[in-house]
Each structure stands twice: as C-alpha cells, then as structure tokens.
Motif scaffolding. Structure first.
Motif, short mmCIF file in Angstrom:
data_model
loop_
_atom_site.label_atom_id
_atom_site.label_comp_id
_atom_site.label_asym_id
_atom_site.label_seq_id
_atom_site.Cartn_x
_atom_site.Cartn_y
_atom_site.Cartn_z
N ALA A 192 6.24 -22.21 15.01
CA ALA A 192 4.92 -22.79 14.76
C ALA A 192 3.82 -21.91 15.34
O ALA A 192 2.77 -21.70 14.71
CB ALA A 192 4.85 -24.19 15.36
N ARG A 193 4.06 -21.36 16.53
CA ARG A 193 3.03 -20.55 17.19
C ARG A 193 2.76 -19.26 16.42
O ARG A 193 1.60 -18.87 16.23
CB ARG A 193 3.46 -20.22 18.62
CG ARG A 193 2.42 -19.41 19.39
CD ARG A 193 2.85 -19.20 20.82
NE ARG A 193 4.02 -18.36 20.96
CZ ARG A 193 5.23 -18.78 21.28
NH1 ARG A 193 5.45 -20.06 21.50
NH2 ARG A 193 6.25 -17.94 21.41
N VAL A 194 3.81 -18.58 15.96
CA VAL A 194 3.61 -17.32 15.25
C VAL A 194 2.88 -17.55 13.93
O VAL A 194 2.01 -16.76 13.54
CB VAL A 194 4.96 -16.61 15.03
CG1 VAL A 194 4.81 -15.43 14.08
CG2 VAL A 194 5.51 -16.13 16.37
N ARG A 195 3.18 -18.65 13.23
CA ARG A 195 2.44 -18.96 12.00
C ARG A 195 0.95 -19.14 12.29
O ARG A 195 0.09 -18.60 11.59
CB ARG A 195 3.00 -20.23 11.35
CG ARG A 195 4.25 -20.05 10.55
CD ARG A 195 4.53 -21.24 9.65
NE ARG A 195 4.68 -22.48 10.41
CZ ARG A 195 5.84 -22.94 10.85
NH1 ARG A 195 6.96 -22.26 10.61
NH2 ARG A 195 5.90 -24.07 11.53
N TRP A 196 0.63 -19.88 13.34
CA TRP A 196 -0.76 -20.15 13.70
C TRP A 196 -1.44 -18.88 14.23
O TRP A 196 -2.61 -18.62 13.94
CB TRP A 196 -0.80 -21.27 14.72
CG TRP A 196 -2.14 -21.86 15.01
CD1 TRP A 196 -2.69 -22.06 16.24
CD2 TRP A 196 -3.10 -22.39 14.08
NE1 TRP A 196 -3.92 -22.66 16.15
CE2 TRP A 196 -4.19 -22.86 14.83
CE3 TRP A 196 -3.12 -22.48 12.69
CZ2 TRP A 196 -5.32 -23.44 14.22
CZ3 TRP A 196 -4.24 -23.06 12.08
CH2 TRP A 196 -5.31 -23.51 12.84
N TYR A 197 -0.71 -18.09 14.96
CA TYR A 197 -1.23 -16.82 15.48
C TYR A 197 -1.64 -15.90 14.33
O TYR A 197 -2.69 -15.26 14.36
CB TYR A 197 -0.14 -16.17 16.33
CG TYR A 197 -0.53 -14.89 17.05
CD1 TYR A 197 -1.00 -14.92 18.36
CD2 TYR A 197 -0.39 -13.65 16.42
CE1 TYR A 197 -1.32 -13.74 19.03
CE2 TYR A 197 -0.72 -12.47 17.09
CZ TYR A 197 -1.18 -12.53 18.39
OH TYR A 197 -1.52 -11.37 19.04
N ARG A 198 -0.83 -15.83 13.29
CA ARG A 198 -1.14 -14.97 12.15
C ARG A 198 -2.36 -15.48 11.38
O ARG A 198 -3.00 -14.70 10.67
CB ARG A 198 0.07 -14.88 11.23
CG ARG A 198 1.18 -14.01 11.79
CD ARG A 198 2.42 -14.04 10.92
NE ARG A 198 3.42 -13.08 11.38
CZ ARG A 198 4.68 -13.06 10.96
NH1 ARG A 198 5.09 -13.96 10.09
NH2 ARG A 198 5.51 -12.15 11.41
N HIS A 199 -2.66 -16.73 11.50
CA HIS A 199 -3.87 -17.26 10.88
C HIS A 199 -5.11 -16.65 11.52
O HIS A 199 -6.12 -16.42 10.85
CB HIS A 199 -3.89 -18.79 11.03
CG HIS A 199 -5.10 -19.46 10.46
ND1 HIS A 199 -5.36 -19.51 9.10
CD2 HIS A 199 -6.14 -20.10 11.06
CE1 HIS A 199 -6.49 -20.16 8.89
NE2 HIS A 199 -6.98 -20.52 10.06
N PHE A 200 -5.02 -16.36 12.81
CA PHE A 200 -6.17 -15.80 13.55
C PHE A 200 -6.11 -14.28 13.65
O PHE A 200 -7.13 -13.62 13.64
CB PHE A 200 -6.23 -16.40 14.96
CG PHE A 200 -6.71 -17.82 15.00
CD1 PHE A 200 -8.04 -18.12 15.20
CD2 PHE A 200 -5.82 -18.87 14.82
CE1 PHE A 200 -8.49 -19.42 15.25
CE2 PHE A 200 -6.25 -20.18 14.85
CZ PHE A 200 -7.59 -20.46 15.06
N MET A 201 -4.94 -13.71 13.83
CA MET A 201 -4.74 -12.27 14.00
C MET A 201 -5.72 -11.68 15.03
O MET A 201 -6.60 -10.88 14.71
CB MET A 201 -4.87 -11.54 12.66
CG MET A 201 -3.73 -11.83 11.70
SD MET A 201 -2.08 -11.46 12.36
CE MET A 201 -2.13 -9.67 12.39
N PRO A 202 -5.59 -12.07 16.28
CA PRO A 202 -6.55 -11.63 17.31
C PRO A 202 -6.48 -10.14 17.59
O PRO A 202 -5.42 -9.52 17.47
CB PRO A 202 -6.12 -12.44 18.54
CG PRO A 202 -4.67 -12.73 18.31
CD PRO A 202 -4.53 -12.93 16.83
#
Length: 308
Positions: A236-246
């Motif tokens: 779940a975290r990696v999916r959400w992280y890729r939404h932001f791509m910091p």
C-alpha cells in the motif's frame, strides 16, 4: 526550490532529533506565534508532545483533528495493516497548492518520464515534494511522537518562513509505517513502566522481551520489504508513494540512547547501484543540516557506523 528544500529539511531534522537531545520538541518554534484554531496534542488527547507514547488510535484522532482545523493539512488513508490498523499520511502545504494538488502531482510524476515535455518553467514553478517516513521499526517509538509535533508545527506556525516554504514544497508525513509493531512495543512498555521515570540503564523497561516491536504482526522487518512488497503495509505504501514521487524521502529512525543522531553520506563501501548524483545530493543535505546542528550545539554523526 533547492534552497527551500535544504532549509526546510534542516529545520525538520532538528524538530525530530529534539526528542532525543532537548526537553522541548518544539524548541525550534519557541518564538513563533501559533494559530489557536489548530489544537495541540494536549488539547486533543490530554498529554503534551513527547510526554508519553501516543497509541495508534490516539495518533489517528490527532491527525484527524489537524486536518479538520487547518487548511494546510489533508489526511489520506492509503492502506491497512495485517491487524486492520489504518495507514495514513498527512499532506501539508499551502492552501493554494492544495487547490491544485492533482496538477502539481501530475507535473511531478512527468519529471520521471524522459519523453515528457519538462520545460524549465515547469521545473521552476512546480513545488518540490518531500516525504517523511516515521516508525518503520515499531520499537523506535519516539518517531511517531516527533511526527505529530512536526505536523502541528507546520500546520499551526504563523512564522513567515514556514508559510513561504509551504508555498514552495508539498510535505507528506507518514507518521507510522508499522502500527502493529509499535502497538506491541508500547503495550509492553506501559506494562512495565513506573509512575516515575527510571533512568537506570538496567531497569526492566530498557530490556524488551522477544519478539519485541521492531517487526510487524508476522515478525517481518518492514524496512527490508520496500523492494519485495510481501506485506500489505509495504504494498500500500509503495503505491501511494508513486502517486507523489517525491524528490526527497527521509526515513526517520531512532538511535540508541547513548548514540548521536546520524545523517549524511555514511561510510564506504557503497552499493554499486547507487548513482553518483545521489551521493552528491546526500552531501548537499548533510551540509545544510550540519550547519543547523552546529549552531544549536547538537551532537551528530555523518560517517561512522553506517555504510551504503
């Protein structure tokens, strides 16, 4: 944008480490006027920042209170743990940026596409995205307390520099990556702690029994699961992280009580897959934080112990 990110990171790093080296986690904001509409932790839960461990359900209550009271803060649930505890992030930026956050993130994701038309104007005008991860190791439990203090400071501070920074950056705070492990640790700690703080190194509260709270419910170290994605927390975290791509991701940990705060480029050897420009960026951020730490007389290490 680069100078803004460096300055903000230096300040936020101090706020986090202040839990270990000062009595006031908000010392960096001591002179700042706070928005009275944004509640403190004590006003919401009855205890102050870093006075005691905040249980996960209470942590969620406070995150919801921040999001409800400040137009700088948005709360998102991005997944659930094995024990169905909520995984959330707080996105903190200016109200103007929130109004066009989808556009900002779309432009930001385009920066990862070598075929996209990333004009210099887009690069200059789009806010940088900074992601802070806390408490992937559940028994490094001061991290989530630091996350709450940091979120409050960014949501409530009326200091001009903070408002200016939040025009230039989008800050994402994940206050607890491992709620199941952290709850296991906090429950044990509360069962053995006394009414008064015991500073003796051999007191029982310093000797956590097996299996401890470092790992998740199935005793897996989630800090080893970023690539493999075996567990629901990581997927779940990696999916959400890729939404932001910091552009910047800082994964906050906790040192031993006798160890200084560590950040920086670390020691050799280096993994051959880490590009040289990544090393250069780490050096840039290290220099910015060192300047702030030296000014405040805080103890730190930049090379000893850790290699890459």
């Amino acid at each position: 944008m680069r100078r803004t990110a460096l300055s903000l990171f230096a300040l936020l790093a101090f706020v986090v480490s202040a839990h270990a080296q000062t009595t006031d986690p908000l010392q960096a904001f001591a002179d700042a006027e706070m928005d009275a509409r944004v509640p403190t932790l004590e006003q919401t839960l009855g205890h102050g920042f870093a006075e005691r461990f905040t249980r996960h359900d209470q942590l969620l209550d406070y995150c919801e209170a921040l999001a409800a009271s400040s137009d700088r803060v948005r709360l998102d649930e991005y997944g659930r743990t094995h024990l169905d505890r909520r995984l959330v992030t707080l996105t903190i930026t200016s109200p103007t940026n929130h109004a066009r956050l989808d556009e900002i993130l779309e432009h930001n994701r385009a920066l990862t596409d070598p075929d996209a038309d990333n004009t210099p104007n887009t690069l200059r005008s789009n806010p940088a995205v900074i992601w802070f991860s806390f408490n992937v190791h559940g028994n490094e439990a001061s991290n989530s307390e630091a996350a709450l203090a940091l979120a409050y400071a960014l949501a409530a501070s009326k200091e001009g520099a903070i408002a200016s920074w939040l025009d230039d950056v989008v800050v994402v705070i994940d206050p607890c990556l491992n709620p199941d492990g952290r709850e296991r640790y906090v429950s044990w700690f509360e069962s053995v702690m006394g009414k008064e703080v015991n500073t003796r190194q051999d007191s029982v509260e310093h000797f956590e029994p097996w299996p401890g709270g470092r790992s998740n419910h199935y005793l897996f170290d989630l800090n080893r699961d970023w690539v493999w994605g075996v567990h629901p927390e990581s997927r779940a975290r990696v999916r959400w992280y890729r939404h932001f791509m910091p552009q910047l991701h800082i994964d906050w940990h906790e040192q031993g009580y006798s160890s200084p705060t560590f950040f920086g480029e670390g020691d050799t050897p280096y993994n051959a897959n880490i590009p040289e420009e990544t090393k250069d960026w780490i050096v840039d951020y290290t220099e910015a934080v060192v300047e702030g730490y030296d000014e405040l007389g805080l103890v730190f290490a930049t090379r000893e112990r850790f290699d890459y």
